[in-house]
Design a protein around this motif. Structure first.
Motif, mmCIF file in Angstrom:
data_model
loop_
_atom_site.group_PDB
_atom_site.id
_atom_site.type_symbol
_atom_site.label_atom_id
_atom_site.label_comp_id
_atom_site.label_asym_id
_atom_site.label_seq_id
_atom_site.Cartn_x
_atom_site.Cartn_y
_atom_site.Cartn_z
ATOM 1 N N SER A 162 0.824 -1.204 0.000
ATOM 2 C CA SER A 162 0.000 0.000 0.000
ATOM 3 C C SER A 162 0.860 1.257 0.000
ATOM 4 C CB SER A 162 -0.918 -0.013 1.231
ATOM 5 O OG SER A 162 -1.674 1.159 1.340
ATOM 6 N N ALA A 163 1.877 1.275 0.881
ATOM 7 C CA ALA A 163 2.718 2.468 1.007
ATOM 8 C C ALA A 163 3.472 2.765 -0.277
ATOM 9 C CB ALA A 163 3.693 2.280 2.170
ATOM 10 N N TYR A 164 4.121 1.764 -0.859
ATOM 11 C CA TYR A 164 4.929 2.022 -2.054
ATOM 12 C C TYR A 164 4.063 2.310 -3.276
ATOM 13 C CZ TYR A 164 9.349 1.179 0.221
ATOM 14 O OH TYR A 164 10.438 1.296 1.047
ATOM 15 N N MET A 165 2.879 1.721 -3.341
ATOM 16 C CA MET A 165 1.964 2.068 -4.426
ATOM 17 C C MET A 165 1.597 3.548 -4.332
ATOM 18 S SD MET A 165 -1.943 0.726 -5.163
ATOM 19 C CE MET A 165 -2.653 1.715 -3.826
ATOM 20 N N ASN A 166 1.292 4.018 -3.121
ATOM 21 C CA ASN A 166 0.888 5.408 -2.948
ATOM 22 C C ASN A 166 2.055 6.384 -3.081
ATOM 23 O OD1 ASN A 166 -1.836 4.846 -2.590
ATOM 24 N ND2 ASN A 166 -1.589 4.465 -0.403
ATOM 25 N N LEU A 167 3.284 5.890 -2.945
ATOM 26 C CA LEU A 167 4.451 6.729 -3.195
ATOM 27 C C LEU A 167 4.760 6.842 -4.687
ATOM 28 C CD1 LEU A 167 6.832 5.580 -0.314
ATOM 29 C CD2 LEU A 167 5.760 7.826 -0.541
ATOM 30 N N GLY A 168 4.116 5.973 -5.480
ATOM 31 C CA GLY A 168 4.272 6.076 -6.925
ATOM 32 C C GLY A 168 4.978 4.920 -7.589
ATOM 33 N N ALA A 169 5.340 3.889 -6.847
ATOM 34 C CA ALA A 169 6.022 2.740 -7.437
ATOM 35 C C ALA A 169 5.011 1.789 -8.074
ATOM 36 C CB ALA A 169 6.832 1.999 -6.369
ATOM 37 N N LYS A 170 5.441 1.082 -9.084
ATOM 38 C CA LYS A 170 4.653 -0.020 -9.613
ATOM 39 C C LYS A 170 4.804 -1.181 -8.638
ATOM 40 C CE LYS A 170 4.232 -3.210 -13.532
ATOM 41 N NZ LYS A 170 4.797 -3.634 -14.842
ATOM 42 N N VAL A 171 3.684 -1.789 -8.255
ATOM 43 C CA VAL A 171 3.712 -2.848 -7.240
ATOM 44 C C VAL A 171 2.943 -4.062 -7.715
ATOM 45 C CG1 VAL A 171 3.086 -3.496 -4.867
ATOM 46 C CG2 VAL A 171 3.903 -1.172 -5.346
ATOM 47 N N THR A 172 3.547 -5.231 -7.527
ATOM 48 C CA THR A 172 2.862 -6.506 -7.738
ATOM 49 C C THR A 172 2.848 -7.245 -6.405
ATOM 50 O OG1 THR A 172 3.528 -6.688 -10.053
ATOM 51 C CG2 THR A 172 2.893 -8.715 -8.941
ATOM 52 N N LEU A 173 1.656 -7.670 -5.994
ATOM 53 C CA LEU A 173 1.509 -8.378 -4.723
ATOM 54 C C LEU A 173 1.228 -9.845 -4.997
ATOM 55 C CD1 LEU A 173 1.289 -8.212 -1.612
ATOM 56 C CD2 LEU A 173 -1.146 -7.697 -1.910
ATOM 57 N N VAL A 174 2.107 -10.708 -4.504
ATOM 58 C CA VAL A 174 1.954 -12.157 -4.689
ATOM 59 C C VAL A 174 1.333 -12.736 -3.429
ATOM 60 C CG1 VAL A 174 3.128 -14.336 -5.142
ATOM 61 C CG2 VAL A 174 3.960 -12.224 -6.208
ATOM 62 N N SER A 175 0.103 -13.250 -3.579
ATOM 63 C CA SER A 175 -0.646 -13.773 -2.442
ATOM 64 C C SER A 175 -0.937 -15.254 -2.651
ATOM 65 C CB SER A 175 -1.970 -13.014 -2.285
ATOM 66 O OG SER A 175 -2.783 -13.608 -1.309
ATOM 67 N N SER A 176 -0.555 -16.064 -1.688
ATOM 68 C CA SER A 176 -0.790 -17.504 -1.810
ATOM 69 C C SER A 176 -2.241 -17.866 -1.518
ATOM 70 C CB SER A 176 0.129 -18.273 -0.859
ATOM 71 O OG SER A 176 -0.141 -17.932 0.492
ATOM 72 N N ARG A 177 -2.998 -16.927 -0.975
ATOM 73 C CA ARG A 177 -4.397 -17.201 -0.617
ATOM 74 C C ARG A 177 -5.333 -16.541 -1.620
ATOM 75 N NH1 ARG A 177 -3.682 -18.450 4.944
ATOM 76 N NH2 ARG A 177 -5.902 -18.941 5.142
ATOM 77 N N ASP A 178 -6.648 -16.768 -1.416
ATOM 78 C CA ASP A 178 -7.621 -16.218 -2.366
ATOM 79 C C ASP A 178 -7.991 -14.775 -2.071
ATOM 80 O OD1 ASP A 178 -8.938 -16.742 -0.050
ATOM 81 O OD2 ASP A 178 -10.608 -17.849 -0.957
ATOM 82 N N GLN A 179 -7.464 -14.204 -0.982
ATOM 83 C CA GLN A 179 -7.699 -12.795 -0.691
ATOM 84 C C GLN A 179 -6.466 -12.229 -0.005
ATOM 85 O OE1 GLN A 179 -10.974 -12.798 2.308
ATOM 86 N NE2 GLN A 179 -9.418 -12.172 3.790
#
Length: 482
Positions: free
Chosen positions: A210-227
């Motif tokens: 959340s923080a780096y997305m709002n600072l302007g970075a491109k972010v990919t979040l890898v989640s092993s769960r369904d949410q």
């Protein structure tokens, strides 16, 4: 006539191993109780929570919140313009000087550590810098020099172990401190990452994503769960995931990272299904491990569980009667606020003061994403699973007049009250500064207030807290006798 003699009870001695939030509070409370206190800390008062975790990370999040406030100000009619050489207006872009941001974060952390150290010293706490190891149930041996050639031995009636935890590292994704990082290594970056891949969608992963997305970075979040945020309130997780996707984040659900490799000036993440993701940096947020290895706990008779966490009861006592343990090294609840409360509780119990055993259901927790997510007490899932006989009411925050004024579109207040009595037994708030808004609900849970009692408390108008009274008033009809 024989001279009169006075006898005094010997002062209790307390040794605290670890100076994080739990160890700090234990040492301070013990000193205030008149005990002879020694605190042993190897990295600095405040521990990793202050120096490399909670303080710098939440300061970073505050910076990202400021960036969002500026970028969204035009929605409120506030516009930023510069002029070119011909006097024509230009819309400036927001620039993040990450080196300056990180310098400020670490300075704040250092200052907080020094403030805590000063408070302890003023209270009369003796502070030893070094690596401590238990020598039986009544002593700690402290290595006070590099290489362990100089030692100090501290004997005490009561020992409090507060050694914390460290980021978990995977053998297939070893951090190098440059491109593959733990959350303690992020603050060495000189520029905003071009593409940050966050592995792990728990609290730590979600907060930094959340923080780096709002600072302007491109972010990919890898989640092993369904949410995102597995185990948290489902409605809250859905809101956050919607915000993430709307902000341009790529969320890869049900995706497990098998390996993370350094590839020149970037990283390559290989998922278990064979897909790959390339980025400039990778943050590994896959949990933590307690710092309990080889510090003499087993030899002293302290019982650990399979994960290495120290088993404690509700007053933070271990299997050895005069040894207590607090914070993330225990099997209780990994929050800085809980560690602090455990530290005070442990010392009060050891020194004979009044003690109220801690209750998991009364712990308030907060996730510092944007928006924040705060919870306390029983959850909606507990009601569905039959663990609590409750009624759930959810009120969207967008209906709140102050939220409209502030341009807030996402979030809600959710209350859970016991059937029949209407006693508030839980709550969830998704909102800016939910960490502040949850407090009245936490008080209601702690003091067993009913929804009608809460509804009779005046909330300022207009205010976000008014949503809490609105929710309790809406629940009145569920508890009116037929």
């Amino acid at each position: 006539m024989e001279p009169m003699t006075q006898t005094f009870e010997s002062t209790q001695s307390v040794a605290v191993l670890g100076g994080g939030p739990g160890g700090y509070e234990a040492a301070l409370a013990a000193a205030q109780q008149g005990a002879d206190v020694t605190l042993i800390e190897r990295v600095g008062v405040g521990g990793s929570a202050v120096l490399t975790d909670v303080v710098p990370s939440k300061s970073l999040i505050a910076t990202s919140d400021a960036a969002v406030a500026i970028s969204e100000a035009s929605d409120l009619g506030v516009q930023f313009y510069a002029k070119d050489a011909k006097g024509k207006p230009l819309k400036p872009e927001i620039a993040i000087n990450l080196a300056a941001v990180n310098k400020r974060l670490m300075a704040l952390a250092g200052q907080q550590s020094e403030d805590m150290r000063s408070t302890l010293m003023e209270a009369g706490v003796r502070i030893l810098s070094g690596h401590g190891r238990l020598e039986g149930p009544n002593a700690v041996v402290v290595s006070t020099s590099v290489g362990g050639t100089d030692f100090d031995r501290v004997e005490a009636d009561t020992l409090v172990v507060a050694v914390g935890a460290s980021p978990r590292e995977l053998p297939t994704a070893k951090p190098d401190g440059e491109r593959i990082l733990t959350w303690t290594q992020l603050y060495d970056m000189k520029a905003l990452p071009e593409h940050l891949i966050v592995v792990g969608s728990g609290v730590t992963g979600a907060e930094f994503a959340s923080a780096y997305m709002n600072l302007g970075a491109k972010v990919t979040l890898v989640s092993s769960r369904d949410q995102v945020l597995p185990g948290e309130d489902e409605d809250a997780a859905k809101v956050l995931e919607q915000v993430f996707k709307r902000g341009g984040m790529q969320v890869l659900s049900k995706s497990r990272a098998d390996t993370v490799e350094r590839k020149g000036d970037g990283v390559l993440v290989t998922l278990s299904d064979g897909r790959t993701v390339e980025g400039s940096h990778c943050l590994m947020a896959v949990g933590s491990i307690p710092n309990t290895h080889d510090i003499g706990l087993e030899e002293a008779g302290v019982e650990l569980n399979e994960s290495g966490h120290i088993r404690v009861n509700r007053v933070a006592r271990t299997s050895v009667s005069n040894i207590y343990a607090v914070g993330d090294c225990t099997n209780f609840f990994p929050l800085a606020s809980v560690a602090s409360m455990q530290g005070r509780t442990a010392v009060f119990h050891a020194l004979g003061d009044i003690v109220i055993p801690l209750e998991l259901r009364k712990i308030t927790a907060n996730i510092f994403t944007a928006p924040e997510i705060a919870t306390v007490g029983f959850s909606e899932k507990d009601v569905r699973d039959g663990e609590a006989d409750g009624i759930v009411y959810k009120l969207p925050l967008a209906a709140n007049p102050r939220a409209k004024m502030m341009g807030i579109k996402d979030g809600f207040v959710k209350l859970i009250a016991r059937k029949g009595s209407g006693t508030v037994i839980g709550g969830v708030i998704v909102a800016p500064k939910a960490s502040e808004l949850i407090y009245p609900i936490a008080v209601a849970v702690e003091r067993r207030l009913t929804v009608d009692q809460v509804s009779r408390v005046f909330a300022a108008y207009p205010s976000l807290s008014g949503s809490i009274t609105d929710a309790t008033r809406a629940m009145h009809h569920d508890f009116v006798a037929p």
